[in-house]
Design a protein around this motif. Structure first.
Motif, mmCIF file in Angstrom:
data_model
loop_
_atom_site.group_PDB
_atom_site.id
_atom_site.type_symbol
_atom_site.label_atom_id
_atom_site.label_comp_id
_atom_site.label_asym_id
_atom_site.label_seq_id
_atom_site.Cartn_x
_atom_site.Cartn_y
_atom_site.Cartn_z
ATOM 1 N N LEU A 113 0.861 -1.176 0.000
ATOM 2 C CA LEU A 113 0.000 0.000 0.000
ATOM 3 C C LEU A 113 0.901 1.231 0.000
ATOM 4 O O LEU A 113 1.649 1.454 0.964
ATOM 5 N N CYS A 114 0.846 2.045 -1.074
ATOM 6 C CA CYS A 114 1.807 3.141 -1.240
ATOM 7 C C CYS A 114 1.089 4.498 -1.321
ATOM 8 O O CYS A 114 -0.036 4.598 -1.824
ATOM 9 N N TYR A 115 1.784 5.516 -0.804
ATOM 10 C CA TYR A 115 1.296 6.893 -0.850
ATOM 11 C C TYR A 115 2.417 7.792 -1.361
ATOM 12 O O TYR A 115 3.599 7.557 -1.080
ATOM 13 N N ARG A 116 2.012 8.852 -2.084
ATOM 14 C CA ARG A 116 2.996 9.797 -2.611
ATOM 15 C C ARG A 116 2.558 11.215 -2.282
ATOM 16 O O ARG A 116 1.377 11.518 -2.160
ATOM 17 N N SER A 117 3.549 12.118 -2.130
ATOM 18 C CA SER A 117 3.269 13.526 -1.873
ATOM 19 C C SER A 117 4.346 14.375 -2.528
ATOM 20 O O SER A 117 5.476 13.906 -2.752
ATOM 21 N N LYS A 118 3.990 15.629 -2.819
ATOM 22 C CA LYS A 118 5.015 16.559 -3.298
ATOM 23 C C LYS A 118 5.941 16.982 -2.178
ATOM 24 O O LYS A 118 6.979 17.596 -2.422
ATOM 25 N N TRP A 119 5.539 16.700 -0.960
ATOM 26 C CA TRP A 119 6.431 16.930 0.174
ATOM 27 C C TRP A 119 7.507 15.844 0.214
ATOM 28 O O TRP A 119 7.310 14.738 -0.294
ATOM 29 N N ASP A 120 8.608 16.178 0.849
ATOM 30 C CA ASP A 120 9.568 15.158 1.260
ATOM 31 C C ASP A 120 9.034 14.595 2.581
ATOM 32 O O ASP A 120 9.136 15.235 3.621
ATOM 33 N N ILE A 121 8.424 13.417 2.522
ATOM 34 C CA ILE A 121 7.753 12.888 3.724
ATOM 35 C C ILE A 121 8.635 11.905 4.498
ATOM 36 O O ILE A 121 8.150 11.107 5.295
ATOM 37 N N SER A 122 9.955 12.000 4.297
ATOM 38 C CA SER A 122 10.862 11.099 5.031
ATOM 39 C C SER A 122 10.862 11.393 6.529
ATOM 40 O O SER A 122 11.227 10.538 7.338
ATOM 41 N N SER A 123 10.455 12.612 6.913
ATOM 42 C CA SER A 123 10.423 12.960 8.337
ATOM 43 C C SER A 123 9.079 12.632 8.976
ATOM 44 O O SER A 123 8.918 12.770 10.187
ATOM 45 N N VAL A 124 8.118 12.215 8.174
ATOM 46 C CA VAL A 124 6.781 11.904 8.688
ATOM 47 C C VAL A 124 6.748 10.441 9.117
ATOM 48 O O VAL A 124 7.190 9.553 8.377
ATOM 49 N N GLN A 125 6.240 10.211 10.319
ATOM 50 C CA GLN A 125 6.096 8.843 10.802
ATOM 51 C C GLN A 125 4.818 8.252 10.204
ATOM 52 O O GLN A 125 3.718 8.720 10.484
ATOM 53 N N ILE A 126 4.981 7.219 9.379
ATOM 54 C CA ILE A 126 3.860 6.594 8.696
ATOM 55 C C ILE A 126 3.748 5.156 9.192
ATOM 56 O O ILE A 126 4.654 4.346 8.990
ATOM 57 N N THR A 127 2.651 4.841 9.854
ATOM 58 C CA THR A 127 2.491 3.504 10.428
ATOM 59 C C THR A 127 1.075 2.996 10.182
ATOM 60 O O THR A 127 0.135 3.770 10.034
ATOM 61 N N SER A 128 0.974 1.682 10.184
ATOM 62 C CA SER A 128 -0.331 1.018 10.077
ATOM 63 C C SER A 128 -0.242 -0.297 10.834
ATOM 64 O O SER A 128 0.579 -1.163 10.499
ATOM 65 N N ASN A 129 -1.066 -0.417 11.901
ATOM 66 C CA ASN A 129 -1.020 -1.626 12.749
ATOM 67 C C ASN A 129 0.399 -1.909 13.219
ATOM 68 O O ASN A 129 0.886 -3.033 13.173
ATOM 69 N N THR A 130 1.079 -0.841 13.657
ATOM 70 C CA THR A 130 2.461 -0.886 14.172
ATOM 71 C C THR A 130 3.487 -1.215 13.093
ATOM 72 O O THR A 130 4.666 -1.365 13.393
ATOM 73 N N ILE A 131 3.075 -1.324 11.842
ATOM 74 C CA ILE A 131 4.011 -1.568 10.744
ATOM 75 C C ILE A 131 4.447 -0.218 10.183
ATOM 76 O O ILE A 131 3.608 0.603 9.815
ATOM 77 N N SER A 132 5.751 0.013 10.101
ATOM 78 C CA SER A 132 6.269 1.289 9.606
ATOM 79 C C SER A 132 6.431 1.242 8.094
ATOM 80 O O SER A 132 6.719 0.192 7.508
ATOM 81 N N ALA A 133 6.245 2.408 7.490
ATOM 82 C CA ALA A 133 6.392 2.513 6.034
ATOM 83 C C ALA A 133 7.871 2.511 5.653
ATOM 84 O O ALA A 133 8.745 2.887 6.433
ATOM 85 N N VAL A 134 8.141 2.082 4.416
ATOM 86 C CA VAL A 134 9.499 2.078 3.872
ATOM 87 C C VAL A 134 9.476 2.864 2.567
ATOM 88 O O VAL A 134 8.455 2.883 1.849
ATOM 89 N N PRO A 135 10.590 3.558 2.216
ATOM 90 C CA PRO A 135 10.602 4.350 0.984
ATOM 91 C C PRO A 135 10.605 3.456 -0.250
ATOM 92 O O PRO A 135 11.158 2.358 -0.245
ATOM 93 N N CYS A 136 9.981 3.962 -1.281
ATOM 94 C CA CYS A 136 9.999 3.267 -2.570
ATOM 95 C C CYS A 136 11.402 3.379 -3.163
ATOM 96 O O CYS A 136 12.028 4.454 -3.119
ATOM 97 N N SER A 137 11.904 2.303 -3.715
ATOM 98 C CA SER A 137 13.283 2.300 -4.209
ATOM 99 C C SER A 137 13.488 3.207 -5.418
ATOM 100 O O SER A 137 14.607 3.668 -5.668
ATOM 101 N N ARG A 138 12.421 3.493 -6.147
ATOM 102 C CA ARG A 138 12.598 4.301 -7.361
ATOM 103 C C ARG A 138 11.965 5.694 -7.273
ATOM 104 O O ARG A 138 11.973 6.435 -8.256
#
Length: 445
Positions: free
Chosen positions: A121-146
């Motif tokens: 499940l992926c989300y995109r923003s024009k922001w640099d969201i690397s500083s945003v804590q993104i979690t779902s059911n205690t699972i943390s998001a990982v950056p897309c490789s591309r």
């Protein structure tokens, strides 16, 4: 005159540049820069997070004395940045207070669904969201490789067919918001992630679907080495199959599983027993069981070493007894190896007229019974004990001897007594004779 004109032009340019100033204000996804009294040319806007070393740069091409620009640098939401505006590597425009400026907060509208990796499940923003804590059911998001502006979460297997809520938490004041997405099986169920466990018993069952997907079914078709196809319920034991399943949602195929190699050995449910009789007690045996199917051996034999239980010891042999010293009995028997149990104990009981007089236990078959009655008949019972069972008893009878020393002493006593009696009788007879003679003498006178 030409040189003097050049000097005048230079002085005018310096005066104009010295008056250059700028303002910087946040707007969604970046900053707006307003330059006042700026010379024409390329300007470099440099920003970096407060207390951080990494600098981000954007080139602004100024063609008017007063200009406005909007940055396209990937900035983080709700983060304070230090900034400066330079031309040719030097500070050419001044800011009114030189204070850091903070970007705006990110909102739900700033987040858009995106695609990166299948099953995520992926989300995109024009922001640099690397500083945003993104979690779902205690699972943390990982950056897309591309795409560094896209972050993805891998839903759990049992999250499929449910509404999954993702929380976005920003640095400033820990502000957050939620986005909820339904995890469709057709989009998130990956063939290589389906829980396919090879069956261990018949009738076979393969594949475990997500718990929350009542509309999903799975149908497997299996083929053997002769390319004969069967469904799962028709599989035979000890046969190699290649099985492939089709996952259907409302009878429409949405996923085809990866191929699974299946061979049901039936060992898990083989709980039959084999009884073997006539074995020796308390003896180690190695047992081998080899299964067969349709008359042919299958799998490797099962080998196990088993010790049989304790049994009744064998009967003692060579039991003998002798009298020593006229009232001591010594009992022995032959070496014995048939105890049939964990312990090796010899036992003997001495009886007289059916009553037990003495008992003894030894680790060797030798018993000594001392200080017995003379000239008496005793019965001996000899047997073994292995810690659990007692052997049959071997009985023998034996007599102690006379106490000859006592007899001799008694005879000596009798002889002495007889001699004493004879002496007394003799003395009395002599006295009677003397008295008679004296009476005769008196009478004569």
């Amino acid at each position: 005159m030409a040189g003097l004109c050049n000097i005048k032009i230079l002085l005018v340019w310096v005066i104009v540049v010295a008056d250059c100033s700028y303002t910087i204000t946040p707007f969604k996804f970046g900053f707006q820069i307003n330059i006042t009294n700026g010379a024409n040319g390329s300007y470099s806007l440099n920003v970096k997070e407060v207390n951080q070393s990494e600098t981000r740069k954007e080139i602004l091409q100024n063609n008017n004395q007063n200009s406005s620009f909007r940055t396209h640098i990937d900035l983080k939401p709700c983060v304070s940045y230090d900034h400066n505006l330079t031309m040719n590597g030097k500070d050419t425009c001044k800011h009114s207070d030189n204070k850091p400026v903070r970007t705006t907060e990110m909102t739900e509208a700033d987040i858009k669904p995106a695609r990166c990796t299948p099953g995520y499940l992926c989300y995109r923003s024009k922001w640099d969201i690397s500083s945003v804590q993104i979690t779902s059911n205690t699972i943390s998001a990982v950056p897309c490789s591309r795409d560094k502006q896209t972050f993805c979460i891998k839903p759990d297997y049992n999250d499929i067919c449910t509404n999954l809520t993702t929380t976005f938490t920003q640095q400033c004041m820990k502000s957050s918001f939620n986005l909820t997405e339904f995890i469709k099986a057709a989009n998130f169920l990956q063939p290589n992630e389906i829980n396919q466990t090879p069956p261990t018993k018949l009738p076979a069952k393969i594949g475990k679907l997500p718990l929350n997907c009542p509309d999903l079914t799975i149908e497997y078709i299996c083929s053997d080495s002769m390319n004969m196809t069967k469904n799962v319920s028709q599989l035979e034991p000890f046969t190699d199959y290649t099985c492939t399943g089709q996952i259907k949602e409302n009878n429409v195929t949405i996923v085809t599983t990866t191929a699974l190699q299946v061979k049901v050995d039936c060992e898990a449910q083989n709980k039959s027993q084999c009884q073997i009789t006539g074995l020796k007690p308390f003896t180690d045996y190695t047992c081998e069981v080899r299964p067969t199917y349709k008359g042919n051996p299958v799998n490797q034999p099962a080998v196990k070493t088993i010790k049989t239980g304790a049994g009744v010891p064998g009967i003692l042999t060579g039991v003998s007894a002798k009298v020593e010293g006229r009232n001591t009995i010594i009992v022995t028997c032959k070496e014995f190896n048939h105890f049939n149990g964990p312990q090796r104990i010899y036992k003997a009981t001495l009886l007289h007229n059916g009553a037990i007089q003495l008992s003894s236990s030894e680790d060797k078959c030798k018993f000594i019974f001392k200080d017995l009655s003379y000239f008496t008949t005793y019965k001996l019972e000899v047997f073994t004990y292995n810690g659990r069972y007692t052997s049959n008893k071997v009985g023998i009878s034996i007599d102690t001897l006379y106490d000859y020393k006592a007899v001799i002493g008694f005879l000596v006593f009798l002889i002495i007594l007889m001699l004493l009696v004879a002496y007394i009788l003799k003395c009395r007879k002599s006295q009677d004779v003397n008295e008679a003679m004296m009476l005769d003498s008196t009478a004569s006178e």
